[in-house]
Design an enzyme around this catalytic site. Structure first.
Site, PDB file in Angstrom:
ATOM      1  N   TYR A 239       0.742  -1.099   0.046  1.00  0.00           N
ATOM      2  CA  TYR A 239       0.088  -0.069  -0.093  1.00  0.00           C
ATOM      3  C   TYR A 239       0.868   1.196  -0.086  1.00  0.00           C
ATOM      4  O   TYR A 239       2.053   1.244   0.636  1.00  0.00           O
ATOM      5  CB  TYR A 239      -0.991   0.104   1.288  1.00  0.00           C
ATOM      6  CG  TYR A 239      -1.917  -1.225   1.183  1.00  0.00           C
ATOM      7  CD1 TYR A 239      -2.909  -1.269   0.253  1.00  0.00           C
ATOM      8  CD2 TYR A 239      -1.807  -2.248   2.283  1.00  0.00           C
ATOM      9  CE1 TYR A 239      -3.756  -2.400   0.327  1.00  0.00           C
ATOM     10  CE2 TYR A 239      -2.769  -3.133   2.317  1.00  0.00           C
ATOM     11  CZ  TYR A 239      -3.568  -3.308   1.189  1.00  0.00           C
ATOM     12  OH  TYR A 239      -4.452  -4.408   1.413  1.00  0.00           O
TER      13      TYR A 239
ATOM     14  N   LYS B  35      -0.242  -7.681  -4.132  1.00  0.00           N
ATOM     15  CA  LYS B  35      -1.503  -7.298  -3.843  1.00  0.00           C
ATOM     16  C   LYS B  35      -1.460  -5.775  -3.852  1.00  0.00           C
ATOM     17  O   LYS B  35      -0.859  -5.234  -2.794  1.00  0.00           O
ATOM     18  CB  LYS B  35      -2.213  -7.910  -2.951  1.00  0.00           C
ATOM     19  CG  LYS B  35      -3.584  -7.344  -2.369  1.00  0.00           C
ATOM     20  CD  LYS B  35      -4.250  -7.975  -1.020  1.00  0.00           C
ATOM     21  CE  LYS B  35      -5.591  -6.956  -1.084  1.00  0.00           C
ATOM     22  NZ  LYS B  35      -6.010  -7.512   0.340  1.00  0.00           N
TER      23      LYS B  35
HETATM   24  P1  FBP Z   1     -10.784  -5.922   1.617  1.00  0.00           P
HETATM   25  O1  FBP Z   1     -11.294  -6.716   0.312  1.00  0.00           O
HETATM   26  O2  FBP Z   1     -11.729  -6.080   2.573  1.00  0.00           O
HETATM   27  O3  FBP Z   1     -10.606  -4.467   1.128  1.00  0.00           O
HETATM   28  O4  FBP Z   1      -9.489  -6.601   1.879  1.00  0.00           O
HETATM   29  C1  FBP Z   1      -8.391  -6.453   1.267  1.00  0.00           C
HETATM   30  C2  FBP Z   1      -7.225  -5.789   2.148  1.00  0.00           C
HETATM   31  O5  FBP Z   1      -6.068  -5.698   1.532  1.00  0.00           O
HETATM   32  C3  FBP Z   1      -6.999  -6.512   3.470  1.00  0.00           C
HETATM   33  O6  FBP Z   1      -6.166  -7.764   3.429  1.00  0.00           O
HETATM   34  C4  FBP Z   1      -6.524  -5.787   4.397  1.00  0.00           C
HETATM   35  O7  FBP Z   1      -6.646  -5.788   5.632  1.00  0.00           O
HETATM   36  C5  FBP Z   1      -7.273  -4.465   4.218  1.00  0.00           C
HETATM   37  O8  FBP Z   1      -7.719  -4.548   2.808  1.00  0.00           O
HETATM   38  C6  FBP Z   1      -6.487  -3.059   4.338  1.00  0.00           C
HETATM   39  O9  FBP Z   1      -7.059  -2.058   3.766  1.00  0.00           O
HETATM   40  P2  FBP Z   1      -6.755  -0.478   4.395  1.00  0.00           P
HETATM   41  O10 FBP Z   1      -6.706   0.221   3.134  1.00  0.00           O
HETATM   42  O11 FBP Z   1      -7.832  -0.170   5.179  1.00  0.00           O
HETATM   43  O12 FBP Z   1      -5.529  -0.523   5.048  1.00  0.00           O
END
Ligand code: FBP
Length: 304
Positions: A177, A208
């Site tokens: 992220y 991912k």
């Molecule tokens: P979701 O499909 O619920 O969005 O899950 C994907 C994910 O990557 C999870 O693995 C992780 O907990 C979450 O999204 C993280 O989201 P954020 O952007 O809130 O940190």
């Protein structure tokens, strides 16, 4: 089936573990090289926020119901933290698991402090659990916050985890992220392409990412190209209508993605809808179904 891609066995998988790596890879991709991860790390990442509230079905509160859903539907793998696996895995031995090794909560806002997701368990913990439990543990996962002032610590932990995982024939998946006080847009396609190339440089089998806000073919293909032979899979996000979820997945796959990792858009629905949603996503990811075929599968499965 999607266009076949010969599975790549990374050079750091020893000869003794090549068949094991391949078996794990074929299990989680249903031999398609495409991956449908049921993402279930939210109990740490979002605490209880995703499990109760308006529009969230009550079945979501039951961990048994969620593991049971994963056990009885055609997901590729269930991605969850080591601790939850030790508590529920033995009751659901048929599930292929990806174990998340780090985690952090959402209590401290990014504006207050750049995020750091510390490693909580090691690959050797996973290998020991695999031997003692005989559970179908196929790989490990790790989250990096690119753009955080702590990114170098997370890069080092990720690099070590990927290398060690491969030495044991385990698949290595990164969640990346863009997040930190210098990041203005977590869904910027150019930076996401950078994250994809970084995942390849660390040796990850899949990465991912969040879907970019520009979902044009150029933008999504650029990210897929940047990842090279590392498979890009996209996150699900907040609960949406089934039409939107399936359209997003279909668009991503048509534009170079090698799969999806979806949590809330599955588990926040009533159980029959969640199961139908999994069947429809499975058809898109693993058998190259068209959007209308996937929607029909959803409707048929929900009616049963
Ligand atoms: P979701 O499909 O619920 O969005 O899950 C994907 C994910 O990557 C999870 O693995 C992780 O907990 C979450 O999204 C993280 O989201 P954020 O952007 O809130 O940190």
């Amino acid at each position: 089936m999607p266009t076949p891609i010969t599975p790549l066995i990374p050079a750091d998988v020893p000869n003794t573990h090549r068949d094991i790596f391949l078996a794990h890879y074929n299990t989680i991709t249903h031999q398609s090289s495409h991956l449908f991860l049921f993402a279930f790390d939210q109990k740490i990442e979002h605490l209880d926020d995703d499990f109760d509230g308006n529009n969230i079905d009550k079945n979501t509160r039951s961990l048994d119901a969620l593991f049971s859903l994963a056990a009885h539907t055609p997901i590729g793998a269930f991605a969850t933290h080591y601790g939850l696996l030790t508590r529920y895995g033995m009751q659901y031995p048929e599930i292929p698991y990806i174990i998340k090794l780090n985690g952090k909560t959402n209590l401290i806002p990014t504006e207050q402090h750049d995020p750091f997701s510390e490693q909580l368990w090691s690959v050797s913990d996973v290998v020991t659990l695999q031997k003692t439990s005989k559970l179908n543990i196929c790989g490990v996962g790790y989250t990096i916050y690119l753009g955080s002032i702590y990114e170098s610590d997370m890069l080092k932990q990720a690099a070590q985890i990927i290398t060690q995982a491969h030495q044991h024939g385990l698949i290595a998946i990164l969640w990346i992220y863009l997040r930190g006080n210098i990041i203005r847009d977590e869904t910027d396609a150019q930076k996401l392409a950078g994250a994809a190339g970084l995942a390849a440089s660390l040796g990850a089998d899949f990465v991912k990412l969040k879907m970019p806000h520009d979902t044009s073919a150029d933008s999504l293909q650029r990210i897929a190209y940047a990842a090279g032979n590392t498979g890009v899979i996209y996150a699900g996000g907040n609960l949406e209508s089934i039409d939107t979820v399936l359209l997003n997945v279909h668009t991503q796959l048509q534009r170079g993605a090698r799969g999806v990792a979806i949590g809330r858009n599955i588990f926040q629905r009533p159980t029959d809808e969640a199961a139908a949603c999994i069947h429809a996503i499975n058809a898109l990811v693993h058998t190259n179904a068209s959007l209308s075929e996937a929607l029909n599968i959803y409707t048929e499965k929900k009616a049963k």
